[in-house]
Write a protein that holds these residues in place. Sequence first.
Motif, PDB file in Angstrom:
ATOM      1  N   ARG A  33     -33.967  24.918  33.148  1.00 35.76           N
ATOM      2  CA  ARG A  33     -35.398  25.391  32.539  1.00 35.76           C
ATOM      3  C   ARG A  33     -34.809  26.081  31.248  1.00 35.76           C
ATOM      4  NH1 ARG A  33     -36.197  26.915  38.606  1.00 35.76           N
ATOM      5  NH2 ARG A  33     -38.178  26.131  38.985  1.00 35.76           N
ATOM      6  N   GLN A  34     -35.555  26.010  30.471  1.00 35.69           N
ATOM      7  CA  GLN A  34     -35.596  26.802  29.042  1.00 35.69           C
ATOM      8  C   GLN A  34     -36.705  27.579  28.632  1.00 35.69           C
ATOM      9  OE1 GLN A  34     -34.707  22.975  26.696  1.00 35.69           O
ATOM     10  NE2 GLN A  34     -32.887  23.599  26.849  1.00 35.69           N
ATOM     11  N   LEU A  35     -36.721  28.492  27.769  1.00 35.75           N
ATOM     12  CA  LEU A  35     -37.485  29.292  27.256  1.00 35.75           C
ATOM     13  C   LEU A  35     -37.246  29.392  25.770  1.00 35.75           C
ATOM     14  CD1 LEU A  35     -38.085  32.774  28.639  1.00 35.75           C
ATOM     15  CD2 LEU A  35     -37.475  32.606  26.144  1.00 35.75           C
ATOM     16  N   GLU A  36     -38.418  29.314  25.208  1.00 40.21           N
ATOM     17  CA  GLU A  36     -38.491  29.467  23.734  1.00 40.21           C
ATOM     18  C   GLU A  36     -39.653  30.386  23.296  1.00 40.21           C
ATOM     19  OE1 GLU A  36     -38.082  26.720  19.532  1.00 40.21           O
ATOM     20  OE2 GLU A  36     -38.579  25.748  21.783  1.00 40.21           O
ATOM     21  N   VAL A  37     -39.296  31.322  22.397  1.00 43.08           N
ATOM     22  CA  VAL A  37     -40.323  32.226  21.699  1.00 43.08           C
ATOM     23  C   VAL A  37     -40.532  31.723  20.449  1.00 43.08           C
ATOM     24  CG1 VAL A  37     -40.891  34.304  20.815  1.00 43.08           C
ATOM     25  CG2 VAL A  37     -39.009  34.349  22.871  1.00 43.08           C
ATOM     26  N   LEU A  38     -41.865  31.050  20.420  1.00 42.62           N
ATOM     27  CA  LEU A  38     -42.366  30.374  19.098  1.00 42.62           C
ATOM     28  C   LEU A  38     -43.107  31.431  18.374  1.00 42.62           C
ATOM     29  CD1 LEU A  38     -44.233  27.259  20.431  1.00 42.62           C
ATOM     30  CD2 LEU A  38     -41.946  27.310  19.597  1.00 42.62           C
ATOM     31  N   LYS A  39     -43.535  32.357  18.676  1.00 46.78           N
ATOM     32  CA  LYS A  39     -44.346  33.417  18.059  1.00 46.78           C
ATOM     33  C   LYS A  39     -44.385  34.518  18.443  1.00 46.78           C
ATOM     34  CE  LYS A  39     -49.103  33.937  16.850  1.00 46.78           C
ATOM     35  NZ  LYS A  39     -50.596  33.175  16.969  1.00 46.78           N
ATOM     36  N   LEU A  40     -44.071  35.735  17.813  1.00 46.57           N
ATOM     37  CA  LEU A  40     -44.289  37.047  18.096  1.00 46.57           C
ATOM     38  C   LEU A  40     -44.539  37.900  17.040  1.00 46.57           C
ATOM     39  CD1 LEU A  40     -43.641  38.794  20.871  1.00 46.57           C
ATOM     40  CD2 LEU A  40     -41.348  39.213  19.642  1.00 46.57           C
ATOM     41  N   ARG A  41     -45.988  38.138  17.001  1.00 45.96           N
ATOM     42  CA  ARG A  41     -46.162  39.285  15.947  1.00 45.96           C
ATOM     43  C   ARG A  41     -45.861  40.559  15.952  1.00 45.96           C
ATOM     44  NH1 ARG A  41     -52.345  37.407  16.225  1.00 45.96           N
ATOM     45  NH2 ARG A  41     -52.201  35.542  15.027  1.00 45.96           N
ATOM     46  N   GLY A  42     -45.443  41.241  15.255  1.00 46.56           N
ATOM     47  CA  GLY A  42     -45.031  42.587  15.191  1.00 46.56           C
ATOM     48  C   GLY A  42     -43.725  43.093  15.173  1.00 46.56           C
ATOM     49  N   GLY A  43     -42.834  41.898  15.349  1.00 48.49           N
ATOM     50  CA  GLY A  43     -41.214  42.156  15.347  1.00 48.49           C
ATOM     51  C   GLY A  43     -40.610  40.902  15.456  1.00 48.49           C
ATOM     52  N   PRO A  44     -39.603  41.220  15.357  1.00 46.01           N
ATOM     53  CA  PRO A  44     -38.306  40.197  15.229  1.00 46.01           C
ATOM     54  C   PRO A  44     -37.965  39.246  16.537  1.00 46.01           C
ATOM     55  CG  PRO A  44     -37.103  41.940  15.108  1.00 46.01           C
ATOM     56  CD  PRO A  44     -38.635  42.335  14.993  1.00 46.01           C
ATOM     57  N   VAL A 100     -42.918  29.577  25.334  1.00 44.12           N
ATOM     58  CA  VAL A 100     -43.057  28.213  26.078  1.00 44.12           C
ATOM     59  C   VAL A 100     -41.790  28.227  27.204  1.00 44.12           C
ATOM     60  CG1 VAL A 100     -42.880  25.697  25.964  1.00 44.12           C
ATOM     61  CG2 VAL A 100     -43.627  27.225  23.867  1.00 44.12           C
ATOM     62  N   LEU A 101     -41.966  27.700  28.381  1.00 47.91           N
ATOM     63  CA  LEU A 101     -41.107  27.527  29.222  1.00 47.91           C
ATOM     64  C   LEU A 101     -41.017  26.084  29.650  1.00 47.91           C
ATOM     65  CD1 LEU A 101     -41.926  30.330  31.632  1.00 47.91           C
ATOM     66  CD2 LEU A 101     -40.361  30.447  29.731  1.00 47.91           C
ATOM     67  N   ALA A 102     -40.060  25.464  30.049  1.00 51.03           N
ATOM     68  CA  ALA A 102     -39.762  23.921  30.190  1.00 51.03           C
ATOM     69  C   ALA A 102     -38.913  23.784  31.265  1.00 51.03           C
ATOM     70  CB  ALA A 102     -39.436  23.286  29.060  1.00 51.03           C
ATOM     71  N   ASN A 103     -39.161  22.832  32.032  1.00 51.23           N
ATOM     72  CA  ASN A 103     -38.053  22.450  33.358  1.00 51.23           C
ATOM     73  C   ASN A 103     -37.712  21.011  32.585  1.00 51.23           C
ATOM     74  OD1 ASN A 103     -36.573  22.163  35.279  1.00 51.23           O
ATOM     75  ND2 ASN A 103     -38.293  21.860  36.732  1.00 51.23           N
ATOM     76  N   GLU A 104     -36.576  20.917  31.790  1.00 53.74           N
ATOM     77  CA  GLU A 104     -36.067  19.780  31.027  1.00 53.74           C
ATOM     78  C   GLU A 104     -35.147  19.036  32.015  1.00 53.74           C
ATOM     79  OE1 GLU A 104     -37.381  18.307  28.188  1.00 53.74           O
ATOM     80  OE2 GLU A 104     -38.509  20.279  28.046  1.00 53.74           O
ATOM     81  N   ARG A 105     -35.195  17.667  31.943  1.00 49.65           N
ATOM     82  CA  ARG A 105     -34.051  16.908  32.558  1.00 49.65           C
ATOM     83  C   ARG A 105     -32.868  16.596  31.450  1.00 49.65           C
ATOM     84  NH1 ARG A 105     -34.536  11.706  36.314  1.00 49.65           N
ATOM     85  NH2 ARG A 105     -32.198  11.634  36.721  1.00 49.65           N
ATOM     86  N   PHE A 106     -31.592  17.046  31.849  1.00 50.54           N
ATOM     87  CA  PHE A 106     -30.500  16.449  31.053  1.00 50.54           C
ATOM     88  C   PHE A 106     -29.398  15.905  32.033  1.00 50.54           C
ATOM     89  CE2 PHE A 106     -32.023  20.306  28.684  1.00 50.54           C
ATOM     90  CZ  PHE A 106     -31.955  19.876  27.301  1.00 50.54           C
ATOM     91  N   ASP A 107     -29.268  14.625  31.855  1.00 48.04           N
ATOM     92  CA  ASP A 107     -28.638  13.766  32.363  1.00 48.04           C
ATOM     93  C   ASP A 107     -29.026  13.769  34.058  1.00 48.04           C
ATOM     94  OD1 ASP A 107     -27.053  12.537  30.511  1.00 48.04           O
ATOM     95  OD2 ASP A 107     -25.728  14.443  30.637  1.00 48.04           O
TER      96      ASP A 107
END
Length: 179
Positions: free
Chosen positions: A93-104, A81-88
Amino acid sequence: EGLDAVSTAIRRVVRETGASLLVVDGATVIEDIAHSPLALRRFAQQLHTQAAVLGATTLLLTGHTRGELGNLGAHVDGVIVLANERFDSRHVRQLEVLKLRGGPHVGGAHEFAIGETGLTVHPRLESVAGRRRPQEITREGVGLGTGVPALDTMLGGGLLPYSSTLIMGTPGSGKTLLG
């Protein structure tokens, strides 16, 4: 002409070009033309099988947000998931790996930047400090690097070859550049 025609077209293009990486920008349209959740599941399974047979890794780019993961997210090997978030008063831009089969993978949201040299990921210090590097994702001894070193570290060495990964985020969050 429906999902069968999309599947046939993808197979033809990958064969003709000898592509080892397939990027489908606008995967939301695939969900729109699916006449049922079962048809979407069947398409995702066909895409995964075709990629393995043809030797191509697939990235599906969609404008969905984390809350709109939907049916397609359940049928792929990875979800980023990529997001362009507003802080103040600034956007981050933020990146988060929600799921990844086959590895950590390294969980949680991590900042990234888009610059002249491409994408640079800045993992949160607490997510990587004192942590041993995860074992490389391998199939035939090779992980598929993304070209973004910090992201490859977060993915445990890269994407699993011949896998399908959904990259989702708001417009302007960097999906196309990453793809």
